[in-house]
Design a protein around this motif. Structure first.
Motif, PDB file in Angstrom:
ATOM      1  N   ARG B 119       0.861  -1.193   0.000  1.00  0.00           N
ATOM      2  CA  ARG B 119       0.000   0.000   0.000  1.00  0.00           C
ATOM      3  C   ARG B 119       0.890   1.232   0.000  1.00  0.00           C
ATOM      4  NH1 ARG B 119      -1.503  -1.899   5.256  1.00  0.00           N
ATOM      5  NH2 ARG B 119      -0.108  -1.002   6.815  1.00  0.00           N
ATOM      6  N   GLU B 120       0.260   2.390  -0.171  1.00  0.00           N
ATOM      7  CA  GLU B 120       1.039   3.613  -0.303  1.00  0.00           C
ATOM      8  C   GLU B 120       1.288   4.283   1.039  1.00  0.00           C
ATOM      9  OE1 GLU B 120      -1.949   5.084  -3.331  1.00  0.00           O
ATOM     10  OE2 GLU B 120      -0.063   5.894  -4.102  1.00  0.00           O
ATOM     11  N   ARG B 121       2.458   4.886   1.164  1.00  0.00           N
ATOM     12  CA  ARG B 121       2.701   5.741   2.325  1.00  0.00           C
ATOM     13  C   ARG B 121       1.818   6.963   2.183  1.00  0.00           C
ATOM     14  NH1 ARG B 121       8.534   7.623   2.938  1.00  0.00           N
ATOM     15  NH2 ARG B 121       8.066   8.321   5.042  1.00  0.00           N
ATOM     16  N   SER B 122       1.392   7.485   3.320  1.00  0.00           N
ATOM     17  CA  SER B 122       0.424   8.591   3.281  1.00  0.00           C
ATOM     18  C   SER B 122       1.059   9.889   3.777  1.00  0.00           C
ATOM     19  CB  SER B 122      -0.767   8.243   4.172  1.00  0.00           C
ATOM     20  OG  SER B 122      -0.300   8.146   5.508  1.00  0.00           O
ATOM     21  N   ARG B 123       0.279  10.961   3.662  1.00  0.00           N
ATOM     22  CA  ARG B 123       0.744  12.254   4.163  1.00  0.00           C
ATOM     23  C   ARG B 123       1.059  12.167   5.654  1.00  0.00           C
ATOM     24  NH1 ARG B 123      -2.915  17.744   4.789  1.00  0.00           N
ATOM     25  NH2 ARG B 123      -1.278  19.035   5.679  1.00  0.00           N
ATOM     26  N   GLY B 124       0.227  11.417   6.380  1.00  0.00           N
ATOM     27  CA  GLY B 124       0.401  11.313   7.824  1.00  0.00           C
ATOM     28  C   GLY B 124       1.781  10.807   8.196  1.00  0.00           C
ATOM     29  N   SER B 138      -3.209  10.084  -2.343  1.00  0.00           N
ATOM     30  CA  SER B 138      -2.013   9.334  -2.720  1.00  0.00           C
ATOM     31  C   SER B 138      -2.115   9.109  -4.230  1.00  0.00           C
ATOM     32  CB  SER B 138      -1.945   8.005  -1.970  1.00  0.00           C
ATOM     33  OG  SER B 138      -3.039   7.195  -2.310  1.00  0.00           O
ATOM     34  N   ALA B 139      -0.975   8.974  -4.874  1.00  0.00           N
ATOM     35  CA  ALA B 139      -0.967   8.900  -6.346  1.00  0.00           C
ATOM     36  C   ALA B 139      -1.767   7.693  -6.844  1.00  0.00           C
ATOM     37  CB  ALA B 139       0.465   8.848  -6.857  1.00  0.00           C
ATOM     38  N   GLY B 140      -1.671   6.585  -6.131  1.00  0.00           N
ATOM     39  CA  GLY B 140      -2.391   5.370  -6.543  1.00  0.00           C
ATOM     40  C   GLY B 140      -3.896   5.527  -6.409  1.00  0.00           C
ATOM     41  N   THR B 141      -4.333   6.228  -5.372  1.00  0.00           N
ATOM     42  CA  THR B 141      -5.766   6.493  -5.203  1.00  0.00           C
ATOM     43  C   THR B 141      -6.246   7.386  -6.342  1.00  0.00           C
ATOM     44  OG1 THR B 141      -5.504   6.355  -2.819  1.00  0.00           O
ATOM     45  CG2 THR B 141      -7.502   7.408  -3.610  1.00  0.00           C
ATOM     46  N   ILE B 159       2.719  17.564  -7.222  1.00  0.00           N
ATOM     47  CA  ILE B 159       2.966  16.169  -6.823  1.00  0.00           C
ATOM     48  C   ILE B 159       4.202  16.121  -5.947  1.00  0.00           C
ATOM     49  CG2 ILE B 159       3.501  13.847  -7.675  1.00  0.00           C
ATOM     50  CD1 ILE B 159       1.891  14.530 -10.195  1.00  0.00           C
ATOM     51  N   LEU B 160       4.086  15.442  -4.828  1.00  0.00           N
ATOM     52  CA  LEU B 160       5.252  15.226  -3.973  1.00  0.00           C
ATOM     53  C   LEU B 160       5.736  13.795  -4.168  1.00  0.00           C
ATOM     54  CD1 LEU B 160       7.252  16.174  -1.801  1.00  0.00           C
ATOM     55  CD2 LEU B 160       5.660  15.324  -0.075  1.00  0.00           C
ATOM     56  N   GLY B 161       6.997  13.663  -4.534  1.00  0.00           N
ATOM     57  CA  GLY B 161       7.579  12.325  -4.714  1.00  0.00           C
ATOM     58  C   GLY B 161       7.656  11.996  -6.186  1.00  0.00           C
ATOM     59  N   SER B 162       8.825  11.507  -6.606  1.00  0.00           N
ATOM     60  CA  SER B 162       9.002  11.231  -8.032  1.00  0.00           C
ATOM     61  C   SER B 162       9.146   9.744  -8.293  1.00  0.00           C
ATOM     62  CB  SER B 162      10.232  11.984  -8.557  1.00  0.00           C
ATOM     63  OG  SER B 162      11.398  11.499  -7.917  1.00  0.00           O
ATOM     64  N   GLY B 163       8.468   8.942  -7.462  1.00  0.00           N
ATOM     65  CA  GLY B 163       8.377   7.508  -7.759  1.00  0.00           C
ATOM     66  C   GLY B 163       7.579   7.321  -9.034  1.00  0.00           C
ATOM     67  N   HIS B 246      -0.072  28.011  -6.387  1.00  0.00           N
ATOM     68  CA  HIS B 246      -1.524  27.939  -6.201  1.00  0.00           C
ATOM     69  C   HIS B 246      -1.994  26.665  -6.877  1.00  0.00           C
ATOM     70  CE1 HIS B 246      -1.999  31.888  -4.437  1.00  0.00           C
ATOM     71  NE2 HIS B 246      -1.035  32.276  -5.265  1.00  0.00           N
ATOM     72  N   CYS B 247      -2.732  25.838  -6.165  1.00  0.00           N
ATOM     73  CA  CYS B 247      -3.191  24.580  -6.766  1.00  0.00           C
ATOM     74  C   CYS B 247      -4.436  24.104  -6.026  1.00  0.00           C
ATOM     75  CB  CYS B 247      -2.089  23.519  -6.704  1.00  0.00           C
ATOM     76  SG  CYS B 247      -1.586  23.088  -5.041  1.00  0.00           S
ATOM     77  N   ASP B 248      -5.157  23.153  -6.613  1.00  0.00           N
ATOM     78  CA  ASP B 248      -6.337  22.613  -5.933  1.00  0.00           C
ATOM     79  C   ASP B 248      -6.164  21.143  -5.569  1.00  0.00           C
ATOM     80  OD1 ASP B 248      -6.784  21.234  -8.366  1.00  0.00           O
ATOM     81  OD2 ASP B 248      -8.054  22.856  -9.130  1.00  0.00           O
ATOM     82  N   THR B 249      -5.039  20.560  -5.979  1.00  0.00           N
ATOM     83  CA  THR B 249      -4.841  19.137  -5.751  1.00  0.00           C
ATOM     84  C   THR B 249      -3.379  18.848  -5.431  1.00  0.00           C
ATOM     85  OG1 THR B 249      -6.625  18.672  -7.328  1.00  0.00           O
ATOM     86  CG2 THR B 249      -5.138  16.853  -6.816  1.00  0.00           C
ATOM     87  N   VAL B 250      -3.167  17.982  -4.461  1.00  0.00           N
ATOM     88  CA  VAL B 250      -1.811  17.536  -4.120  1.00  0.00           C
ATOM     89  C   VAL B 250      -1.798  16.011  -4.164  1.00  0.00           C
ATOM     90  CG1 VAL B 250       0.028  17.549  -2.391  1.00  0.00           C
ATOM     91  CG2 VAL B 250      -1.498  19.517  -2.589  1.00  0.00           C
ATOM     92  N   LEU B 251      -0.843  15.457  -4.889  1.00  0.00           N
ATOM     93  CA  LEU B 251      -0.696  13.996  -4.908  1.00  0.00           C
ATOM     94  C   LEU B 251       0.594  13.597  -4.179  1.00  0.00           C
ATOM     95  CD1 LEU B 251      -1.587  12.972  -8.600  1.00  0.00           C
ATOM     96  CD2 LEU B 251      -3.114  13.454  -6.684  1.00  0.00           C
ATOM     97  N   PHE B 252       0.502  12.519  -3.432  1.00  0.00           N
ATOM     98  CA  PHE B 252       1.677  11.977  -2.743  1.00  0.00           C
ATOM     99  C   PHE B 252       2.107  10.671  -3.400  1.00  0.00           C
ATOM    100  CE2 PHE B 252       2.394  14.481   1.007  1.00  0.00           C
ATOM    101  CZ  PHE B 252       1.243  15.236   1.082  1.00  0.00           C
ATOM    102  N   SER B 253       3.349  10.654  -3.843  1.00  0.00           N
ATOM    103  CA  SER B 253       3.916   9.398  -4.373  1.00  0.00           C
ATOM    104  C   SER B 253       5.218   9.185  -3.616  1.00  0.00           C
ATOM    105  CB  SER B 253       4.170   9.546  -5.868  1.00  0.00           C
ATOM    106  OG  SER B 253       4.836   8.400  -6.356  1.00  0.00           O
ATOM    107  N   VAL B 254       5.075   8.762  -2.378  1.00  0.00           N
ATOM    108  CA  VAL B 254       6.214   8.801  -1.455  1.00  0.00           C
ATOM    109  C   VAL B 254       6.547   7.418  -0.896  1.00  0.00           C
ATOM    110  CG1 VAL B 254       6.014  11.224  -0.846  1.00  0.00           C
ATOM    111  CG2 VAL B 254       4.610   9.555   0.364  1.00  0.00           C
ATOM    112  N   GLY B 255       6.349   6.431  -1.716  1.00  0.00           N
ATOM    113  CA  GLY B 255       6.830   5.114  -1.312  1.00  0.00           C
ATOM    114  C   GLY B 255       5.708   4.136  -1.031  1.00  0.00           C
TER     115      GLY B 255
END
Lengths: 114, 417
Positions: B119-124, B138-141, B159-163, B246-255
């Motif tokens: 599963r994906e690591r989360s912002r938390g 999360s990027a996968g979601t 996007i945070l994370g360049s996986g 300025h953005c309306d969406t943040v994606l996490f691809s952090v492992g």
């Protein structure tokens, strides 16, 4: 005049770093590739970069259906093809390989990919 | 309670390949338990191409790759229960599961293959300051929403994370009409494949900020912007380097984190390095008859390797059912200089055949040599023009080499002078 260009091959996960010498708009030497696909990629890339486009279409019944172009298409055309894809709403059932749009660009068909 | 020769937990690429291999090695009474409503796992939402180049010598989409295995499993009439969640696994290979037709039920297996994926690591997990607005995924979601459900999640994206999943989603959101302002990577290098940097970012002019992280997320009901900062060599943000988007969406691809709750519940020892089970070369865990493969064992970059590993586990499970377990003569493997982990962690010398060691290097190296050594002996070596943490490396030990080893095996990377 010869011009040197550095490319990363996108043909496979190895991602070879390729050095291309370009003269009069064509590749005259390709170095750094580890397979024939890399050479071909580099030769095409300096003339007219192409990519396989993958996306989804919404079937009439609402499901999202994965699609792709059956061959690489011009990179500069990707956003235009996306506009065309958005208007495609096929009926189910479909199977992998079914053609949804013939010659969507550059002779490539839009086919079902999932 | 029903009885089965082999129960496979998870019907993704690992579970399917393990089931097919076990069947082809003589065990027909196999049951796959799958949590989702269909098999194929995460491949179903990976509509991009590039799968199968190693295995099938062609570039397939995720669903196309999955379809080939689903077809093979069907041909063999391998029983699959979908919509079925496994609740617990015990050391004696009793599985408790639940679904809407059978309710809660138990299965007693002779062998079990763990193929639950990750599963994906989360912002938390990252402790990023700011508010808790909508628009953070999360990027996968995000991939599931866009590709399976057909929603465009937002129009202005950071996007945070360049996986690889982050890179793939940067392209996907762009094609669907969103503007991806930036991909931030805290490390000095991307953990994604080089080809994805080119075809997902460069092709669309999306900037990649290396050595950068998100330091604040703003927004009341919906994300309104993020602040990113450069980080120093200790990954601490440097004051005065902030940029604002300025953005309306943040994606996490952090492992990705192997999903090993069931494994832990059965007291199966895990490796702190891979976060998956400790296994022998046939992918048997330290509990006899329980095997593991795919992303639940080690997070792979390529599904082709998942299939290969799952076939090893499937054959192992079939051997266990048909022949039982022999006396083991284990040799440990460890990671040496510039290598972050090695798998399998144990090699049973009593099992014949070559052993392929999978490992990851700890940084990006050019013109280097990867080596497996045991005591004074060098067992295998390979020169590499480039080695990076994002790409799994392998070394194969011949069966005669394995037989001759008496001390632990260390895998290391030597830089050239």
């Amino acid at each position: 005049m010869k011009e040197k260009r550095s490319l990363t091959c996108v043909e496979c996960p190895i991602g070879c770093s390729i050095e291309v010498e370009v003269e009069n708009g064509v590749a005259v030497s390709v170095k750094g590739n580890s397979c024939p696909r890399g050479k071909l990629y580099a030769e095409n890339e300096v003339v007219c970069p192409k990519r396989v486009l993958t996306s989804t279409v919404r079937a009439k019944s609402g499901e999202m259906i994965p699609v792709k172009t059956s061959a690489p298409v011009k990179k500069t055309e990707l956003m235009n093809i996306m506009k065309e894809i958005k208007a495609v709403h096929p009926e189910l059932p479909l199977k992998i390989g079914d053609i949804l749009v013939k010659d969507i660009s550059d002779g490539a068909n839009l086919v079902v990919s999932g | 309670m029903r009885n089965c020769d082999i129960v496979i937990i998870g019907g993704g690429p690992a579970g399917l390949a393990a089931a097919i291999a076990a069947y082809d090695n003589g065990v027909k009474n196999i049951l796959i338990l799958e949590r989702e409503e269909r098999t194929g796992g995460i491949l179903n939402q990976c509509i991009h191409n590039g799968f199968g180049l190693t295995r099938f010598k062609e570039s397939l989409s995720g669903p196309e790759y999955a379809a080939r295995f689903i077809e093979e499993a069907k041909k063999r009439n391998i029983e699959t229960l979908v919509g079925t969640t496994v609740l617990s696994l015990s050391k004696d290979k009793t599985i408790t599961a639940i679904n809407s037709t059978d309710g809660v039920f138990t299965v007693k297996a002779k062998a079990v293959v763990l193929a639950m994926g990750c599963r994906e690591r989360s912002r938390g997990a990252l402790n990023i300051a700011g508010t808790r607005p909508a628009g953070i995924y999360s990027a996968g979601t995000a991939q599931k929403y866009v590709n399976i459900k057909g929603y465009l999640l937002g129009k202005e994206v950071v996007i945070l994370g360049s996986g690889d999943i982050g890179l793939i989603m940067a392209r996907r959101m762009t094609l669907e009409g969103a503007k991806v302002h930036a991909v931030c990577e805290i490390m000095p290098y991307s953990s994604g494949l080089k080809r994805n940097i080119v075809q997902c970012l460069d092709d669309f002019g999306i900037p990649l900020y290396l050595n950068h992280t998100i330091t604040r997320i703003d927004g009341d009901n919906r994300v309104s912007g993020v602040e990113i900062s450069r980080v120093d060599e200790n990954k601490k943000p440097i004051a005065g380097t902030q940029k604002y988007f300025h953005c309306d969406t943040v994606l996490f691809s952090v492992g990705l984190i192997p999903e090993n709750e069931l494994t832990k519940g059965a007291d199966i020892p895990l490796s702190p390095r891979t976060r998956g089970a400790v296994v022998y070369q046939n992918r048997e865990t330290l509990i006899g008859g329980i095997f593991a493969c795919g992303n639940v064992l080690q997070v792979h970059d390529l599904v082709d390797f998942v299939s290969e590993e799952a076939e090893i586990a499937g054959r192992g499970a079939a051997d266990y059912v048909l022949c039982g377990s022999g006396e083991k003569s284990p040799i440990d493997t460890t990671n040496g200089r510039n290598v972050s982990y090695v798998l399998p962690q144990k090699i049973d010398k009593n099992v014949a055949g070559d052993v392929k060691l999978f490992f990851r290097v700890s940084n990006t190296f050019r013109n280097c040599t990867v080596k497996a050594v045991s005591g004074e002996k060098t067992l295998a070596t390979r020169k590499k023009k480039i080695a990076a943490p994002g790409e799994m490396e392998t070394l194969t030990l011949g069966s005669n080499v394995v037989e001759s080893v008496s001390e632990p095996i260390t895998v290391l990377l030597e830089e050239e002078n």
